[in-house]
Design a protein around this motif. Structure first.
Motif, PDB file in Angstrom:
ATOM      1  N   PRO A 162       0.848  -1.201   0.000  1.00  0.00           N
ATOM      2  CA  PRO A 162       0.000   0.000   0.000  1.00  0.00           C
ATOM      3  C   PRO A 162       0.883   1.250   0.000  1.00  0.00           C
ATOM      4  O   PRO A 162       1.597   1.511   0.962  1.00  0.00           O
ATOM      5  CB  PRO A 162      -0.807  -0.133   1.294  1.00  0.00           C
ATOM      6  CG  PRO A 162      -0.739  -1.588   1.650  1.00  0.00           C
ATOM      7  CD  PRO A 162       0.604  -2.047   1.179  1.00  0.00           C
ATOM      8  N   HIS A 163       0.832   1.975  -1.082  1.00  0.00           N
ATOM      9  CA  HIS A 163       1.724   3.128  -1.262  1.00  0.00           C
ATOM     10  C   HIS A 163       0.950   4.433  -1.406  1.00  0.00           C
ATOM     11  O   HIS A 163       1.308   5.443  -0.811  1.00  0.00           O
ATOM     12  CB  HIS A 163       2.601   2.894  -2.492  1.00  0.00           C
ATOM     13  CG  HIS A 163       3.441   4.054  -2.869  1.00  0.00           C
ATOM     14  ND1 HIS A 163       4.563   4.423  -2.161  1.00  0.00           N
ATOM     15  CD2 HIS A 163       3.326   4.960  -3.888  1.00  0.00           C
ATOM     16  CE1 HIS A 163       5.097   5.487  -2.719  1.00  0.00           C
ATOM     17  NE2 HIS A 163       4.371   5.845  -3.766  1.00  0.00           N
ATOM     18  N   TYR A 164      -0.120   4.394  -2.192  1.00  0.00           N
ATOM     19  CA  TYR A 164      -0.890   5.604  -2.453  1.00  0.00           C
ATOM     20  C   TYR A 164      -1.943   5.831  -1.375  1.00  0.00           C
ATOM     21  O   TYR A 164      -2.382   4.886  -0.701  1.00  0.00           O
ATOM     22  CB  TYR A 164      -1.547   5.507  -3.834  1.00  0.00           C
ATOM     23  CG  TYR A 164      -0.537   5.355  -4.948  1.00  0.00           C
ATOM     24  CD1 TYR A 164       0.327   6.402  -5.274  1.00  0.00           C
ATOM     25  CD2 TYR A 164      -0.423   4.157  -5.654  1.00  0.00           C
ATOM     26  CE1 TYR A 164       1.258   6.258  -6.292  1.00  0.00           C
ATOM     27  CE2 TYR A 164       0.509   4.008  -6.668  1.00  0.00           C
ATOM     28  CZ  TYR A 164       1.351   5.064  -6.981  1.00  0.00           C
ATOM     29  OH  TYR A 164       2.286   4.928  -7.981  1.00  0.00           O
ATOM     30  N   ASP A 165      -2.379   7.068  -1.230  1.00  0.00           N
ATOM     31  CA  ASP A 165      -3.350   7.406  -0.192  1.00  0.00           C
ATOM     32  C   ASP A 165      -4.631   6.590  -0.308  1.00  0.00           C
ATOM     33  O   ASP A 165      -5.219   6.196   0.703  1.00  0.00           O
ATOM     34  CB  ASP A 165      -3.682   8.897  -0.251  1.00  0.00           C
ATOM     35  CG  ASP A 165      -2.529   9.785   0.205  1.00  0.00           C
ATOM     36  OD1 ASP A 165      -1.603   9.250   0.851  1.00  0.00           O
ATOM     37  OD2 ASP A 165      -2.561  11.002  -0.075  1.00  0.00           O
ATOM     38  N   TRP A 166      -5.077   6.323  -1.529  1.00  0.00           N
ATOM     39  CA  TRP A 166      -6.339   5.592  -1.726  1.00  0.00           C
ATOM     40  C   TRP A 166      -6.233   4.113  -1.322  1.00  0.00           C
ATOM     41  O   TRP A 166      -7.254   3.438  -1.216  1.00  0.00           O
ATOM     42  CB  TRP A 166      -6.826   5.717  -3.168  1.00  0.00           C
ATOM     43  CG  TRP A 166      -5.831   5.310  -4.217  1.00  0.00           C
ATOM     44  CD1 TRP A 166      -4.935   6.104  -4.862  1.00  0.00           C
ATOM     45  CD2 TRP A 166      -5.647   3.996  -4.768  1.00  0.00           C
ATOM     46  NE1 TRP A 166      -4.191   5.377  -5.772  1.00  0.00           N
ATOM     47  CE2 TRP A 166      -4.614   4.092  -5.738  1.00  0.00           C
ATOM     48  CE3 TRP A 166      -6.259   2.759  -4.550  1.00  0.00           C
ATOM     49  CZ2 TRP A 166      -4.179   2.992  -6.471  1.00  0.00           C
ATOM     50  CZ3 TRP A 166      -5.828   1.662  -5.275  1.00  0.00           C
ATOM     51  CH2 TRP A 166      -4.793   1.785  -6.222  1.00  0.00           C
ATOM     52  N   GLU A 167      -5.027   3.617  -1.092  1.00  0.00           N
ATOM     53  CA  GLU A 167      -4.827   2.239  -0.625  1.00  0.00           C
ATOM     54  C   GLU A 167      -4.737   2.157   0.899  1.00  0.00           C
ATOM     55  O   GLU A 167      -4.631   1.057   1.450  1.00  0.00           O
ATOM     56  CB  GLU A 167      -3.527   1.664  -1.194  1.00  0.00           C
ATOM     57  CG  GLU A 167      -3.434   1.631  -2.700  1.00  0.00           C
ATOM     58  CD  GLU A 167      -2.057   1.186  -3.170  1.00  0.00           C
ATOM     59  OE1 GLU A 167      -1.958   0.050  -3.661  1.00  0.00           O
ATOM     60  OE2 GLU A 167      -1.087   1.973  -3.032  1.00  0.00           O
ATOM     61  N   LYS A 168      -4.789   3.302   1.570  1.00  0.00           N
ATOM     62  CA  LYS A 168      -4.459   3.346   2.997  1.00  0.00           C
ATOM     63  C   LYS A 168      -5.523   4.035   3.841  1.00  0.00           C
ATOM     64  O   LYS A 168      -5.228   4.540   4.922  1.00  0.00           O
ATOM     65  CB  LYS A 168      -3.111   4.040   3.191  1.00  0.00           C
ATOM     66  CG  LYS A 168      -1.956   3.346   2.465  1.00  0.00           C
ATOM     67  CD  LYS A 168      -0.598   3.896   2.858  1.00  0.00           C
ATOM     68  CE  LYS A 168      -0.369   5.291   2.325  1.00  0.00           C
ATOM     69  NZ  LYS A 168       1.009   5.771   2.600  1.00  0.00           N
ATOM     70  N   VAL A 169      -6.772   4.051   3.377  1.00  0.00           N
ATOM     71  CA  VAL A 169      -7.850   4.671   4.150  1.00  0.00           C
ATOM     72  C   VAL A 169      -8.383   3.661   5.157  1.00  0.00           C
ATOM     73  O   VAL A 169      -8.912   2.619   4.779  1.00  0.00           O
ATOM     74  CB  VAL A 169      -8.985   5.163   3.233  1.00  0.00           C
ATOM     75  CG1 VAL A 169     -10.065   5.851   4.070  1.00  0.00           C
ATOM     76  CG2 VAL A 169      -8.449   6.098   2.171  1.00  0.00           C
ATOM     77  N   GLY A 170      -8.246   3.937   6.422  1.00  0.00           N
ATOM     78  CA  GLY A 170      -8.686   3.001   7.458  1.00  0.00           C
ATOM     79  C   GLY A 170      -7.642   1.951   7.755  1.00  0.00           C
ATOM     80  O   GLY A 170      -7.195   1.793   8.886  1.00  0.00           O
ATOM     81  N   PHE A 171      -7.248   1.195   6.735  1.00  0.00           N
ATOM     82  CA  PHE A 171      -6.189   0.193   6.852  1.00  0.00           C
ATOM     83  C   PHE A 171      -5.286   0.280   5.629  1.00  0.00           C
ATOM     84  O   PHE A 171      -5.732   0.645   4.543  1.00  0.00           O
ATOM     85  CB  PHE A 171      -6.776  -1.223   6.966  1.00  0.00           C
ATOM     86  CG  PHE A 171      -7.586  -1.457   8.201  1.00  0.00           C
ATOM     87  CD1 PHE A 171      -6.972  -1.746   9.411  1.00  0.00           C
ATOM     88  CD2 PHE A 171      -8.971  -1.376   8.157  1.00  0.00           C
ATOM     89  CE1 PHE A 171      -7.712  -1.954  10.557  1.00  0.00           C
ATOM     90  CE2 PHE A 171      -9.728  -1.582   9.305  1.00  0.00           C
ATOM     91  CZ  PHE A 171      -9.098  -1.867  10.506  1.00  0.00           C
ATOM     92  N   TRP A 172      -4.024  -0.080   5.818  1.00  0.00           N
ATOM     93  CA  TRP A 172      -3.072  -0.122   4.705  1.00  0.00           C
ATOM     94  C   TRP A 172      -3.161  -1.518   4.085  1.00  0.00           C
ATOM     95  O   TRP A 172      -2.580  -2.484   4.607  1.00  0.00           O
ATOM     96  CB  TRP A 172      -1.663   0.143   5.195  1.00  0.00           C
ATOM     97  CG  TRP A 172      -1.432   1.528   5.723  1.00  0.00           C
ATOM     98  CD1 TRP A 172      -2.358   2.375   6.270  1.00  0.00           C
ATOM     99  CD2 TRP A 172      -0.195   2.229   5.731  1.00  0.00           C
ATOM    100  NE1 TRP A 172      -1.777   3.552   6.638  1.00  0.00           N
ATOM    101  CE2 TRP A 172      -0.441   3.500   6.323  1.00  0.00           C
ATOM    102  CE3 TRP A 172       1.101   1.925   5.327  1.00  0.00           C
ATOM    103  CZ2 TRP A 172       0.564   4.445   6.498  1.00  0.00           C
ATOM    104  CZ3 TRP A 172       2.103   2.863   5.497  1.00  0.00           C
ATOM    105  CH2 TRP A 172       1.833   4.113   6.076  1.00  0.00           C
ATOM    106  N   VAL A 173      -3.861  -1.621   2.961  1.00  0.00           N
ATOM    107  CA  VAL A 173      -4.240  -2.936   2.445  1.00  0.00           C
ATOM    108  C   VAL A 173      -3.999  -3.042   0.942  1.00  0.00           C
ATOM    109  O   VAL A 173      -4.363  -2.150   0.180  1.00  0.00           O
ATOM    110  CB  VAL A 173      -5.742  -3.205   2.724  1.00  0.00           C
ATOM    111  CG1 VAL A 173      -6.235  -4.428   1.956  1.00  0.00           C
ATOM    112  CG2 VAL A 173      -5.988  -3.397   4.218  1.00  0.00           C
ATOM    113  N   ASN A 174      -3.368  -4.142   0.530  1.00  0.00           N
ATOM    114  CA  ASN A 174      -3.431  -4.671  -0.833  1.00  0.00           C
ATOM    115  C   ASN A 174      -3.879  -6.124  -0.697  1.00  0.00           C
ATOM    116  O   ASN A 174      -3.197  -6.922  -0.037  1.00  0.00           O
ATOM    117  CB  ASN A 174      -2.068  -4.628  -1.526  1.00  0.00           C
ATOM    118  CG  ASN A 174      -1.673  -3.257  -2.043  1.00  0.00           C
ATOM    119  OD1 ASN A 174      -0.595  -3.098  -2.617  1.00  0.00           O
ATOM    120  ND2 ASN A 174      -2.511  -2.252  -1.864  1.00  0.00           N
TER     121      ASN A 174
END
Length: 317
Positions: free
Chosen positions: A184-196
């Motif tokens: 998870p690098h971009y802000d949209w991947e890290k809202v609430g939890f840092w998730v891929n």
């Protein structure tokens, strides 16, 4: 032509992490996370619209105790080497430790023609290079090699889960080096939890595309995209590229929130590519989003642009 005119969305209610596979027998096989997270269900039908009332069977239930007893998540059904396989994640308890659940990844195998009535046997845990929270495995075949893509927490990397890829010795065993694909690098991947997490693979124009989902499982959940040239070494992380922007995200206009954890299939006539994804009809107002069972499975036609990339559009259009 839009999916609204083709498919009666949602095609299956209360089934998050929907996976659809169209087999050579003409049936669509469907599975997904069942509310309560204590069983694996498989259903089939001749059309996507008929899956809601199609043949349905519980093919496996959680153990009474132990590492396969809790939070049965995100099953996928595949057909490999003339056998059926289901990949899923399970935990030994429902507790969160150090910010993550305690899932590991497992495989079931069925040699019978009909996976709804056949016998499923447990092939055990898919062992990765290190023991930690891991889930959402998918597999794909390319140039006579079977690959495994999954999400896992690396204690040395901040965040909840990253994406990895490995070659496979067989459908339940990894081999060789395991490669980090994305964090998870971009802000949209890290809202609430840092998730891929929640990877799915589609191959077109000699390019391997991997969609995945990022952020918390509420309305912030959305889809990203990775890709690599099919002639490159897929186990070299430098050959993979990543979209800076999400490729599929919530639609206020159509009241479809947190779209993601998708799969791919083809239309009944074989002419169009179909995105299968879950989405919520409203934003989560209170409580843990995982406990709100309104993530429904949807089907939507998508197209390809002149550069050879998928164009998913907006949920509900």
């Amino acid at each position: 032509m839009t999916s609204k005119r083709i498919y009666n969305n949602p095609i299956v209610i209360e089934r998050a992490d929907p996976w659809v596979y169209k087999h050579t027998d003409g049936y669509y096989y469907f599975t997904g996370s069942v509310p309560g997270y204590q069983e694996i269900e498989v259903r089939r039908a001749r059309t996507l619209n008929e899956l809601s009332d199609g043949e349905t069977a519980t093919v496996w239930t959680a153990h009474d105790s132990g590492p396969m007893s809790q939070l049965i998540w995100a099953p996928e059904i595949h057909y490999l080497n003339d056998k059926w396989y289901i990949y899923f994640a399970a935990a030994g308890n429902p507790d969160v430790a150090k910010g993550t659940f305690q899932h590991r990844m497992y495989v079931l195998e069925c040699s019978d023609e009909n996976p709804l009535t056949g016998t499923w046997i447990e092939k055990g845990q898919v062992k990765t290079a290190f023991e930690s929270f891991s889930l959402d495995a998918t597999v794909f075949e390319w140039k006579d090699e079977l690959y495994y893509v999954w999400a896992q927490k690396d204690p040395a990397i901040p965040g909840n889960s990253n994406l990895y890829i490995s070659a496979m010795e067989n459908p339940w065993t990894l081999k060789g080096e395991q490669i980090l694909l994305s964090i998870p690098h971009y802000d949209w991947e890290k809202v609430g939890f840092w998730v891929n997490e929640g990877a799915a693979v589609i191959i077109r124009h000699n390019t391997i595309f991997i969609t995945y989902s990022g952020s918390a499982t509420d309305e912030n959940y959305c889809m990203g995209l990775l890709w690599a040239d099919g002639d490159s070494d897929l186990l070299d992380g430098y050959n993979w590229h990543k979209s800076e922007e999400p490729v599929f995200m919530s639609s206020e206009e159509n009241s479809l929130y947190g779209p993601g954890h998708n799969s791919f299939t083809i239309s009944e006539d074989g002419e169009e590519d179909i995105l299968i994804y879950h989405a919520r009809p409203k934003k989560v107002e209170a409580g843990d989003p995982l406990d709100v069972p309104d993530r429904h499975a949807n089907a939507q036609v998508f197209t390809w642009n002149e550069a050879g990339f998928p164009e998913f559009g907006e949920p509900g259009k």
